[in-house]
Design a protein around this motif. Sequence first.
Motif, mmCIF file in Angstrom:
data_model
loop_
_atom_site.group_PDB
_atom_site.id
_atom_site.type_symbol
_atom_site.label_atom_id
_atom_site.label_comp_id
_atom_site.label_asym_id
_atom_site.label_seq_id
_atom_site.Cartn_x
_atom_site.Cartn_y
_atom_site.Cartn_z
ATOM 1 N N VAL A 19 0.848 -1.191 0.000
ATOM 2 C CA VAL A 19 0.000 0.000 0.000
ATOM 3 C C VAL A 19 0.879 1.236 0.000
ATOM 4 C CG1 VAL A 19 -1.743 1.310 1.245
ATOM 5 C CG2 VAL A 19 -1.856 -1.194 1.204
ATOM 6 N N GLN A 20 0.777 2.027 -1.042
ATOM 7 C CA GLN A 20 1.553 3.257 -1.175
ATOM 8 C C GLN A 20 0.595 4.437 -1.164
ATOM 9 O OE1 GLN A 20 5.016 3.667 -1.431
ATOM 10 N NE2 GLN A 20 4.511 5.813 -1.189
ATOM 11 N N PRO A 21 0.587 5.248 -0.099
ATOM 12 C CA PRO A 21 -0.318 6.401 -0.045
ATOM 13 C C PRO A 21 -0.183 7.283 -1.277
ATOM 14 C CG PRO A 21 0.718 6.065 2.085
ATOM 15 C CD PRO A 21 1.400 5.131 1.123
ATOM 16 N N LYS A 22 -1.294 7.857 -1.693
ATOM 17 C CA LYS A 22 -1.407 8.744 -2.844
ATOM 18 C C LYS A 22 -1.320 8.019 -4.193
ATOM 19 C CE LYS A 22 0.069 13.021 -0.582
ATOM 20 N NZ LYS A 22 0.898 14.223 -0.690
ATOM 21 N N THR A 23 -1.289 6.695 -4.154
ATOM 22 C CA THR A 23 -1.353 5.922 -5.400
ATOM 23 C C THR A 23 -2.332 4.753 -5.245
ATOM 24 O OG1 THR A 23 0.477 4.463 -4.774
ATOM 25 C CG2 THR A 23 1.042 6.450 -6.006
ATOM 26 N N ILE A 24 -3.225 4.819 -4.250
ATOM 27 C CA ILE A 24 -4.021 3.627 -3.933
ATOM 28 C C ILE A 24 -5.088 3.322 -4.986
ATOM 29 C CG2 ILE A 24 -3.587 3.879 -1.470
ATOM 30 C CD1 ILE A 24 -6.527 4.720 -1.150
ATOM 31 N N LEU A 25 -5.503 4.296 -5.788
ATOM 32 C CA LEU A 25 -6.442 3.985 -6.866
ATOM 33 C C LEU A 25 -5.774 3.080 -7.899
ATOM 34 C CD1 LEU A 25 -8.200 7.429 -7.403
ATOM 35 C CD2 LEU A 25 -9.141 5.386 -6.321
ATOM 36 N N TYR A 26 -4.560 3.435 -8.272
ATOM 37 C CA TYR A 26 -3.792 2.590 -9.190
ATOM 38 C C TYR A 26 -3.543 1.227 -8.556
ATOM 39 C CZ TYR A 26 0.092 0.933 -12.055
ATOM 40 O OH TYR A 26 0.910 0.178 -12.866
ATOM 41 N N GLY A 27 -3.098 1.227 -7.302
ATOM 42 C CA GLY A 27 -2.807 -0.021 -6.613
ATOM 43 C C GLY A 27 -4.016 -0.927 -6.488
ATOM 44 N N THR A 28 -5.184 -0.335 -6.293
ATOM 45 C CA THR A 28 -6.417 -1.118 -6.200
ATOM 46 C C THR A 28 -6.685 -1.867 -7.496
ATOM 47 O OG1 THR A 28 -7.409 0.376 -4.572
ATOM 48 C CG2 THR A 28 -8.919 -0.969 -5.873
ATOM 49 N N THR A 29 -6.491 -1.190 -8.630
ATOM 50 C CA THR A 29 -6.743 -1.853 -9.919
ATOM 51 C C THR A 29 -5.757 -2.992 -10.156
ATOM 52 O OG1 THR A 29 -5.335 -0.306 -11.192
ATOM 53 C CG2 THR A 29 -7.660 0.280 -10.928
ATOM 54 N N LYS A 30 -4.506 -2.821 -9.738
ATOM 55 C CA LYS A 30 -3.515 -3.862 -9.961
ATOM 56 C C LYS A 30 -3.719 -5.034 -8.998
ATOM 57 C CE LYS A 30 -1.390 -2.131 -13.470
ATOM 58 N NZ LYS A 30 -1.423 -2.808 -14.782
ATOM 59 N N HIS A 31 -4.166 -4.742 -7.792
ATOM 60 C CA HIS A 31 -4.494 -5.815 -6.854
ATOM 61 C C HIS A 31 -5.639 -6.653 -7.405
ATOM 62 C CE1 HIS A 31 -4.552 -7.648 -2.844
ATOM 63 N NE2 HIS A 31 -5.874 -7.661 -2.958
ATOM 64 N N ALA A 32 -6.655 -5.978 -7.934
ATOM 65 C CA ALA A 32 -7.799 -6.680 -8.526
ATOM 66 C C ALA A 32 -7.382 -7.443 -9.774
ATOM 67 C CB ALA A 32 -8.907 -5.685 -8.851
ATOM 68 N N LEU A 33 -6.461 -6.871 -10.558
ATOM 69 C CA LEU A 33 -5.976 -7.540 -11.764
ATOM 70 C C LEU A 33 -5.371 -8.902 -11.420
ATOM 71 C CD1 LEU A 33 -3.902 -6.060 -14.671
ATOM 72 C CD2 LEU A 33 -2.966 -7.982 -13.379
ATOM 73 N N THR A 34 -4.542 -8.932 -10.375
ATOM 74 C CA THR A 34 -3.913 -10.190 -9.977
ATOM 75 C C THR A 34 -4.957 -11.220 -9.577
ATOM 76 O OG1 THR A 34 -1.888 -9.079 -9.284
ATOM 77 C CG2 THR A 34 -2.310 -11.259 -8.336
ATOM 78 N N TYR A 35 -5.951 -10.804 -8.803
ATOM 79 C CA TYR A 35 -7.021 -11.713 -8.397
ATOM 80 C C TYR A 35 -7.768 -12.243 -9.619
ATOM 81 C CZ TYR A 35 -11.311 -13.457 -6.255
ATOM 82 O OH TYR A 35 -12.361 -14.254 -5.891
ATOM 83 N N PHE A 36 -8.107 -11.340 -10.538
ATOM 84 C CA PHE A 36 -8.856 -11.751 -11.727
ATOM 85 C C PHE A 36 -8.067 -12.752 -12.560
ATOM 86 C CE2 PHE A 36 -9.912 -11.441 -16.208
ATOM 87 C CZ PHE A 36 -11.287 -11.617 -16.194
ATOM 88 N N MET A 37 -6.788 -12.479 -12.792
ATOM 89 C CA MET A 37 -5.998 -13.364 -13.645
ATOM 90 C C MET A 37 -5.785 -14.721 -13.003
ATOM 91 S SD MET A 37 -5.634 -11.837 -16.467
ATOM 92 C CE MET A 37 -4.520 -13.009 -17.247
#
Length: 262
Positions: A145-163
């Motif tokens: 979790v990197q503050p001020k980039t969590i919107l981007y991080g959220t999409t990449k976390h979800a990407l890993t789960y989806f794949m």
Amino acid sequence: MKNIVITGSTRGIGFSMATEFLRAGCNVTLSSRGEAIAASIRKELSPFEGKYIYVPCDVREKENLQKLWDTSVVQWGEIDIWINNAGQNTTRMFSWETDGTCTENIIKTNLIGMIYGSQIAATGMLKQGHGAIYSMEGLGSNNMVQPKTILYGTTKHALTYFMRGLAKELEGTNVIAGRLSPGMVLTDFITKTPDGKRSELFSDEKFRKTFNILADTPETVAKYFVPRILKNLKNDAQIAWLTNRKAAWRFMTAGFRKDRLI
């Protein structure tokens, strides 16, 4: 000889991968939102004339992605590898300060576009009887979790789960799904904000120090990725460039290394 489709492939790691695939003898479909590729890119790709095509594609629109698949199939006959690489970075600010347009662009590009692309590729590959789908991980995929980039991080976390989920759904078929983990790469994602301005990260001395220890150029990462993508037959594979072991070694040897990117 493999037929490859890469979204977001006119710059950065996407373009470097496209070039490496071409050097490996593959046919490649490049794509981005622009109506045409720049003259400088055409010049760089001139040795591969007839081995690549360009298809405009806004991954936020499923119809665009379907056209990307259909046009590529008409050109190459079938698609062996589909790579969801198109991405949108975020303005470095707190999530509640990020405006609606920026929020929607990040989610639609990084997450919905990746899902649309995977759906279309899976449907087409199951029909043709084989294929491989890869998506590009990033900050957030590893739970950091990197503050001020969590919107981007959220999409990449979800990407890993989806794949990982997609790989399970594809078990027992001749289609596989995997993830590409590039680590820190010197691209516009790092150097610029979404509106094209110089990123404020460069004024952060701690960030610059860490970046210079861990980061690599897109060309370096692409040269690692491409031969492994071409050889991989394993479902749910993660092809990772910056492993924990490699990162630890770089920190240990940082004082002796002079390769600085910024």
